[in-house]
Motif scaffolding. Structure first.
Motif, PDB file in Angstrom:
ATOM      1  N   PHE A 169      13.504   6.433  -4.411  1.00 47.94           N
ATOM      2  CA  PHE A 169      12.452   7.151  -3.689  1.00 47.94           C
ATOM      3  C   PHE A 169      11.243   6.236  -3.564  1.00 47.94           C
ATOM      4  O   PHE A 169      10.770   5.673  -4.556  1.00 47.94           O
ATOM      5  CB  PHE A 169      12.058   8.440  -4.424  1.00 47.94           C
ATOM      6  N   ILE A 170      10.748   6.103  -2.342  1.00 51.04           N
ATOM      7  CA  ILE A 170       9.572   5.271  -2.079  1.00 51.04           C
ATOM      8  C   ILE A 170       8.349   6.179  -1.997  1.00 51.04           C
ATOM      9  O   ILE A 170       8.277   7.061  -1.136  1.00 51.04           O
ATOM     10  CB  ILE A 170       9.718   4.476  -0.768  1.00 51.04           C
ATOM     11  N   SER A 171       7.399   5.965  -2.894  1.00 54.28           N
ATOM     12  CA  SER A 171       6.148   6.730  -2.873  1.00 54.28           C
ATOM     13  C   SER A 171       5.032   5.859  -2.338  1.00 54.28           C
ATOM     14  O   SER A 171       4.908   4.689  -2.708  1.00 54.28           O
ATOM     15  CB  SER A 171       5.792   7.190  -4.289  1.00 54.28           C
ATOM     16  N   ARG A 172       4.193   6.423  -1.482  1.00 57.81           N
ATOM     17  CA  ARG A 172       3.053   5.644  -0.985  1.00 57.81           C
ATOM     18  C   ARG A 172       2.129   5.238  -2.137  1.00 57.81           C
ATOM     19  O   ARG A 172       1.600   4.147  -2.145  1.00 57.81           O
ATOM     20  CB  ARG A 172       2.287   6.436   0.071  1.00 57.81           C
ATOM     21  N   GLY A 173       1.908   6.122  -3.079  1.00 56.09           N
ATOM     22  CA  GLY A 173       1.109   5.779  -4.239  1.00 56.09           C
ATOM     23  C   GLY A 173      -0.289   5.290  -3.901  1.00 56.09           C
ATOM     24  O   GLY A 173      -0.850   4.457  -4.613  1.00 56.09           O
TER      25      GLY A 173
ATOM     26  N   GLN B 287       0.657   1.546  -0.423  1.00 58.31           N
ATOM     27  CA  GLN B 287       0.456   1.168   0.978  1.00 58.31           C
ATOM     28  C   GLN B 287       0.632   2.383   1.882  1.00 58.31           C
ATOM     29  O   GLN B 287       0.960   3.471   1.438  1.00 58.31           O
ATOM     30  CB  GLN B 287       1.435   0.063   1.366  1.00 58.31           C
ATOM     31  N   GLY B 288       0.403   2.156   3.171  1.00 53.67           N
ATOM     32  CA  GLY B 288       0.431   3.232   4.146  1.00 53.67           C
ATOM     33  C   GLY B 288       1.819   3.699   4.525  1.00 53.67           C
ATOM     34  O   GLY B 288       2.840   3.190   4.037  1.00 53.67           O
ATOM     35  N   MET B 289       1.846   4.652   5.472  1.00 55.47           N
ATOM     36  CA  MET B 289       3.093   5.295   5.851  1.00 55.47           C
ATOM     37  C   MET B 289       4.053   4.327   6.514  1.00 55.47           C
ATOM     38  O   MET B 289       5.260   4.349   6.251  1.00 55.47           O
ATOM     39  CB  MET B 289       2.789   6.467   6.798  1.00 55.47           C
ATOM     40  N   GLY B 290       3.535   3.467   7.388  1.00 52.86           N
ATOM     41  CA  GLY B 290       4.411   2.508   8.047  1.00 52.86           C
ATOM     42  C   GLY B 290       5.112   1.590   7.064  1.00 52.86           C
ATOM     43  O   GLY B 290       6.320   1.336   7.165  1.00 52.86           O
ATOM     44  N   ALA B 291       4.347   1.098   6.075  1.00 55.59           N
ATOM     45  CA  ALA B 291       4.923   0.208   5.058  1.00 55.59           C
ATOM     46  C   ALA B 291       5.957   0.944   4.219  1.00 55.59           C
ATOM     47  O   ALA B 291       7.004   0.380   3.858  1.00 55.59           O
ATOM     48  CB  ALA B 291       3.822  -0.355   4.173  1.00 55.59           C
ATOM     49  N   ALA B 292       5.675   2.209   3.886  1.00 56.26           N
ATOM     50  CA  ALA B 292       6.621   2.996   3.086  1.00 56.26           C
ATOM     51  C   ALA B 292       7.922   3.222   3.853  1.00 56.26           C
ATOM     52  O   ALA B 292       9.023   3.122   3.291  1.00 56.26           O
ATOM     53  CB  ALA B 292       5.993   4.327   2.692  1.00 56.26           C
ATOM     54  N   LEU B 293       7.809   3.524   5.130  1.00 58.29           N
ATOM     55  CA  LEU B 293       9.013   3.715   5.947  1.00 58.29           C
ATOM     56  C   LEU B 293       9.790   2.408   6.093  1.00 58.29           C
ATOM     57  O   LEU B 293      11.022   2.405   6.054  1.00 58.29           O
ATOM     58  CB  LEU B 293       8.631   4.263   7.324  1.00 58.29           C
ATOM     59  N   ASN B 294       9.073   1.315   6.258  1.00 51.93           N
ATOM     60  CA  ASN B 294       9.741   0.014   6.360  1.00 51.93           C
ATOM     61  C   ASN B 294      10.518  -0.313   5.088  1.00 51.93           C
ATOM     62  O   ASN B 294      11.641  -0.813   5.147  1.00 51.93           O
ATOM     63  CB  ASN B 294       8.713  -1.087   6.646  1.00 51.93           C
TER      64      ASN B 294
ATOM     65  N   GLU C  36       6.348   3.096  -6.416  1.00 54.57           N
ATOM     66  CA  GLU C  36       5.034   3.312  -5.811  1.00 54.57           C
ATOM     67  C   GLU C  36       4.554   1.993  -5.213  1.00 54.57           C
ATOM     68  O   GLU C  36       4.493   0.988  -5.910  1.00 54.57           O
ATOM     69  CB  GLU C  36       4.036   3.790  -6.867  1.00 54.57           C
ATOM     70  N   ILE C  37       4.190   2.018  -3.929  1.00 50.78           N
ATOM     71  CA  ILE C  37       3.874   0.756  -3.263  1.00 50.78           C
ATOM     72  C   ILE C  37       2.382   0.584  -2.962  1.00 50.78           C
ATOM     73  O   ILE C  37       1.949  -0.514  -2.617  1.00 50.78           O
ATOM     74  CB  ILE C  37       4.691   0.582  -1.972  1.00 50.78           C
TER      75      ILE C  37
ATOM     76  N   VAL D  90      12.013   8.870   1.412  1.00 52.22           N
ATOM     77  CA  VAL D  90      10.556   8.801   1.506  1.00 52.22           C
ATOM     78  C   VAL D  90      10.040  10.060   2.207  1.00 52.22           C
ATOM     79  O   VAL D  90      10.697  10.586   3.114  1.00 52.22           O
ATOM     80  CB  VAL D  90      10.111   7.525   2.264  1.00 52.22           C
ATOM     81  N   LEU D  91       8.888  10.540   1.760  1.00 58.02           N
ATOM     82  CA  LEU D  91       8.241  11.665   2.437  1.00 58.02           C
ATOM     83  C   LEU D  91       7.335  11.107   3.520  1.00 58.02           C
ATOM     84  O   LEU D  91       6.525  10.219   3.272  1.00 58.02           O
ATOM     85  CB  LEU D  91       7.419  12.485   1.435  1.00 58.02           C
TER      86      LEU D  91
END
Length: 280
Positions: free
Chosen positions: A143-147, A180-187, A177-178, A196-197
């Motif tokens: 799971f990728i969290s924007r954090g 970073q923003g939504m685009g980075a999380a989706l990438n 937890e990265i 990812v949410l």
């Protein structure tokens, strides 16, 4: 002789371009700074809205695109005239603490859980986000969290709480937890086949989907409301009160609300105006 020819040629070009130049609006030099969540930029909404507003008013809008927490901090410092974000509790606290004037609802959409089409967690097609998060945690699915203290990150943390999962205690290598923003999380989710949410608008405008797809949607707990606030000029006298208020008034006006409703990708609406809805 050469200079004379160049001068005549330039004059002729100006005459030919005259009608087009006459139609171009002279720049007013007026601008406001709007600190806003990344989704309004990443979705393409501002690219659609801001030229309409500027053509009507002559006011340029310069956007600082950040997570909601950072956007509100920018407003607290007086580095923006308006904040346009999506975390209602934080917005109300911003006003309560005297950093902003009245909060006004603007529009809503929803969050969606994105994941690999192969769906190793076995949750695709469900409408219960709590059950889906429990399955992700139980199976240790990536799971990728924007954090990043954004509105989306705040929504994610609230959903873990709704699932009665203390993410701070149970997170392991599966939970990344990265910051970073939504685009980075989706990438990152696309590159690593993770879950990812995301807000739906950013997802619809996202091009690098790879093997990702929507796996959970439609739960009422995924509702995503946006609000707009003028930064308090009593705290920061340099705030452009009149022009900032003009932008807010336009967003919630019938014309602004229609412009929001008109923004679509592939015939699908990304945001739904609800400025007149009490308590939104």
């Amino acid at each position: 002789m050469l200079n004379r020819r160049l001068t005549l040629g330039f004059a002729a070009a100006l005459l030919l371009a005259g009608p087009a130049l006459a139609q171009a609006p002279a720049p007013s030099g007026r601008f406001i700074t709007v600190s806003s969540t990344t989704s309004t930029t990443d979705s393409g909404l501002f690219t659609h809205l801001l030229p309409i507003f500027q053509a009507k008013t002559g006011i340029e809008v310069r956007v600082v695109s950040q997570g909601t927490g950072q956007a509100l901090d920018t407003g607290r410092r007086g580095d923006a005239d308006v904040v346009f974000v999506h975390a209602r509790a934080q917005e109300l606290k911003f006003v309560e603490d005297g950093f902003g004037l009245e909060r006004k609802p603007v529009m809503y959409n929803d969050f969606v859980l994105i994941g690999p089409k192969a769906d190793p967690a076995g949750i695709k097609g469900g409408k219960d986000i709590v059950a889906a998060l429990k399955a992700l945690q139980a199976k240790g699915s990536l799971f990728i969290s924007r954090g990043d203290k954004s509105g989306t990150h705040a929504a994610e943390l609230n959903l873990w709480k709704a699932a009665e999962i203390d993410i701070e205690k149970v997170k392991g290598p599966w939970y990344r937890e990265i910051g970073q923003g939504m685009g980075a999380a989706l990438n990152m989710a696309s590159a690593q086949n993770g879950y990812v949410l995301s807000d739906r608008a950013t997802w619809l405008n996202f091009r690098n989907r790879g093997d990702l797809d929507i796996v959970v949607e439609g739960d009422r707990r995924l509702f995503n409301q946006y609000g707009v606030i003028l930064v308090n000029p009593a705290k920061h006298p340099h705030v452009k009160k009149a022009d900032g208020q003009a932008f807010i008034d336009w967003l919630v006006s019938p014309e602004g609300q229609k412009a929001i409703a008109d923004y679509k990708i592939g015939g699908q609406s990304l945001f739904f105006p609800n400025a007149t809805q009490p308590g939104a």
